[in-house]
Design an enzyme around this catalytic site. Structure first.
Site, PDB file in Angstrom:
ATOM      1  N   HIS A 274      86.156 -46.104 -10.291  1.00  0.00           N
ATOM      2  CA  HIS A 274      84.999 -46.211 -11.183  1.00  0.00           C
ATOM      3  C   HIS A 274      83.693 -45.990 -10.418  1.00  0.00           C
ATOM      4  O   HIS A 274      82.956 -46.930 -10.126  1.00  0.00           O
ATOM      5  CB  HIS A 274      85.002 -47.581 -11.888  1.00  0.00           C
TER       6      HIS A 274
ATOM      7  N   HIS B  98      89.752 -52.633 -20.173  1.00  0.00           N
ATOM      8  CA  HIS B  98      89.741 -52.123 -18.796  1.00  0.00           C
ATOM      9  C   HIS B  98      91.099 -51.484 -18.507  1.00  0.00           C
ATOM     10  O   HIS B  98      92.146 -52.029 -18.879  1.00  0.00           O
ATOM     11  CB  HIS B  98      89.440 -53.254 -17.807  1.00  0.00           C
TER      12      HIS B  98
ATOM     13  N   GLU C 230      92.887 -51.222 -15.891  1.00  0.00           N
ATOM     14  CA  GLU C 230      93.857 -52.010 -15.127  1.00  0.00           C
ATOM     15  C   GLU C 230      94.572 -53.008 -16.032  1.00  0.00           C
ATOM     16  O   GLU C 230      95.790 -53.212 -15.933  1.00  0.00           O
ATOM     17  CB  GLU C 230      93.146 -52.745 -13.976  1.00  0.00           C
TER      18      GLU C 230
ATOM     19  N   CYS D 290      91.899 -59.326  -5.566  1.00  0.00           N
ATOM     20  CA  CYS D 290      92.288 -58.739  -4.279  1.00  0.00           C
ATOM     21  C   CYS D 290      91.325 -59.138  -3.152  1.00  0.00           C
ATOM     22  O   CYS D 290      90.226 -59.627  -3.402  1.00  0.00           O
ATOM     23  CB  CYS D 290      92.365 -57.225  -4.403  1.00  0.00           C
TER      24      CYS D 290
ATOM     25  N   SER E  76      82.156 -50.145 -13.150  1.00  0.00           N
ATOM     26  CA  SER E  76      82.877 -50.726 -12.011  1.00  0.00           C
ATOM     27  C   SER E  76      82.841 -52.244 -12.136  1.00  0.00           C
ATOM     28  O   SER E  76      81.803 -52.875 -11.941  1.00  0.00           O
ATOM     29  CB  SER E  76      82.230 -50.284 -10.701  1.00  0.00           C
ATOM     30  N   SER E  77      83.989 -52.809 -12.467  1.00  0.00           N
ATOM     31  CA  SER E  77      84.059 -54.258 -12.709  1.00  0.00           C
ATOM     32  C   SER E  77      83.569 -55.039 -11.489  1.00  0.00           C
ATOM     33  O   SER E  77      82.748 -55.949 -11.605  1.00  0.00           O
ATOM     34  CB  SER E  77      85.502 -54.642 -13.048  1.00  0.00           C
TER      35      SER E  77
ATOM     36  N   SER F 116      84.163 -49.197  -4.854  1.00  0.00           N
ATOM     37  CA  SER F 116      84.409 -47.762  -5.071  1.00  0.00           C
ATOM     38  C   SER F 116      83.211 -46.907  -4.650  1.00  0.00           C
ATOM     39  O   SER F 116      83.085 -45.754  -5.075  1.00  0.00           O
ATOM     40  CB  SER F 116      84.735 -47.515  -6.550  1.00  0.00           C
TER      41      SER F 116
HETATM   42  S1  SF4 Z   1      91.605 -50.587  -5.507  1.00  0.00           S
HETATM   43 FE1  SF4 Z   1      90.360 -51.866  -4.152  1.00  0.00          FE
HETATM   44  S2  SF4 Z   1      89.373 -53.309  -5.538  1.00  0.00           S
HETATM   45 FE2  SF4 Z   1      91.101 -52.442  -6.653  1.00  0.00          FE
HETATM   46  S3  SF4 Z   1      92.830 -53.819  -6.234  1.00  0.00           S
HETATM   47 FE3  SF4 Z   1      92.919 -52.213  -4.721  1.00  0.00          FE
HETATM   48  S4  SF4 Z   1      91.870 -53.058  -2.939  1.00  0.00           S
HETATM   49 FE4  SF4 Z   1      91.221 -54.268  -4.735  1.00  0.00          FE
END
Ligand code: SF4
Length: 359
Positions: free
Chosen positions: A81, A164, A166, A234, A262-263, A307
């Site tokens: 994003h 979203h 995800e 994460c 971008s969350s 991102s």
């Molecule tokens: S893409 Fe980056 S922000 Fe998204 S889960 Fe993976 S490590 Fe975390």
């Protein structure tokens, strides 16, 4: 993404120009004025910030796919994003689509870092597409948890934002077993089939504090609520929030580089305000910083979402230096050295072509 080499093309009127081979908007030098304030001016630069391992892998996957298979390579949804990253990849020959039925049969398609549901994987296979799955391994981990808990007949309370990508991907692993919880307030009203068999999982890019508040309120209603086996939010999201909390406490203004969709970037603005920044804004580009944001400001906190390529932060720092904020102090709260290997489909093809290449 190519490494930023420090030389950029600057437009004098703030109009789009050709910079590193793509359309982009750069801040004109001197656009922001160095107006006097009582006391010294400075920048606190949060670290970690910017690219995480999952974004890095996804962007490189598209670049390698373009290099290896040739353009066009299709990408379902934005690979990550960020407006700038998507524009650069489009310039290199990537075509972004919303759904797999927009892609000509037989083409290569990359699934974004946010992940896809099994229904999307199946639709791509039925259409004869050659899929490269750039889902971040940390999102895949949450998918696996969803599959396992659904198999054990748990009801999954998925904390995340409706719509979203995800969340759609994770919920799609076990739609019959999943209920979305969008906020702490929703935790007070959602209904479950069996309060003795519930587990919570979450989107990877949420505010840690708000998620814990949602869980607290869920547990008040469902005391047997199970936790995920490990953190779903994460490492990169958590690290960036810890760093901005420290920066925000001492900042009059916080600027987060990141895109509106971008969350984790949007969460950084919220966290900065919660932790003492007098004002906080999100920008895609330095050219969006308004002169009035700097009125009476001594300390500007700067960070970027997971991102965001570092070149965009460099441009912001250059613009702030024009405005007298040339003294930059890094505020580092963690080291990051995680690297993910490329998607297996791509690794196999790259290895095959190396093997086929004559010595
Ligand atoms: S893409 Fe980056 S922000 Fe998204 S889960 Fe993976 S490590 Fe975390």
């Amino acid at each position: 993404m190519r490494a930023y080499n420090g030389s950029v093309t600057i437009s004098t009127d703030n109009s789009p120009v050709i910079g590193l081979g793509m359309p982009r908007i750069l801040s004109a030098p001197g656009r922001l004025k160095d107006t006097p304030v009582a006391g010294a001016k400075r920048v606190l630069l949060a670290a970690p910030r910017g690219y995480c391992a999952g974004v890095d892998r996804a962007v490189i996957a598209v670049e390698k796919a373009l290099e290896h298979y040739g353009a066009p390579v299709y990408v379902r949804k934005q690979i990550v994003h960020n407006t700038h990253v998507v524009a650069e990849l489009e310039h290199q020959g990537a075509i972004f689509v919303d759904e797999v039925d927009e892609v000509p049969p037989g083409s290569h398609i990359v699934f974004s870092a946010h992940g896809v549901s099994p229904a999307v994987v199946n639709a791509a296979a039925e259409r004869g597409l050659q899929a490269i799955d750039a889902t971040c391994p940390l999102v895949t981990k949450v998918h696996r948890e969803a599959v396992r808990f659904a198999r054990d007949d748990f009801e999954i309370l998925l904390i995340g934002h409706e719509g979203h990508e995800e969340v759609e991907g994770t919920a799609g692993e076990a739609p019959e077993h999943t209920t979305l919880v969008g906020s702490p307030d929703e935790a007070d009203t959602i209904m479950v089939r069996n309060p003795e068999k519930v587990v919570w999982l979450s989107q990877t890019t949420l505010s840690v504090d708000e998620t814990m508040e949602t869980v607290r309120r869920l547990r008040k209603r469902f005391p047997l609520l199970q936790d995920p086996p490990s953190d779903d939010i994460c490492y990169a999201t958590q690290n960036r929030q810890v760093a901005i909390k420290k920066v925000a406490t001492d900042s009059d203004l916080v600027i987060v580089v990141g895109s509106a969709n971008s969350s984790n970037s949007v969460r950084l603005v919220e966290v900065a305000l919660e932790y003492g920044a007098k004002a906080a804004y999100r920008v895609d580009y330095a050219s969006e910083v308004k002169q009035e944001w700097l009125d009476g400001v001594n300390t500007v906190g700067v960070t970027s979402g997971a991102s965001v390529p570092e070149e965009l932060v460099d441009e912001l720092l250059a613009a702030l230096a024009d405005a007298g904020y040339g003294a930059v102090t890094p505020v580092k709260t963690a080291e990051e050295d995680l690297i993910f290997s490329l998607p297996k489909e791509l690794r196999k093809d790259l290895k095959g072509s190396r093997a086929a290449r004559p010595e």
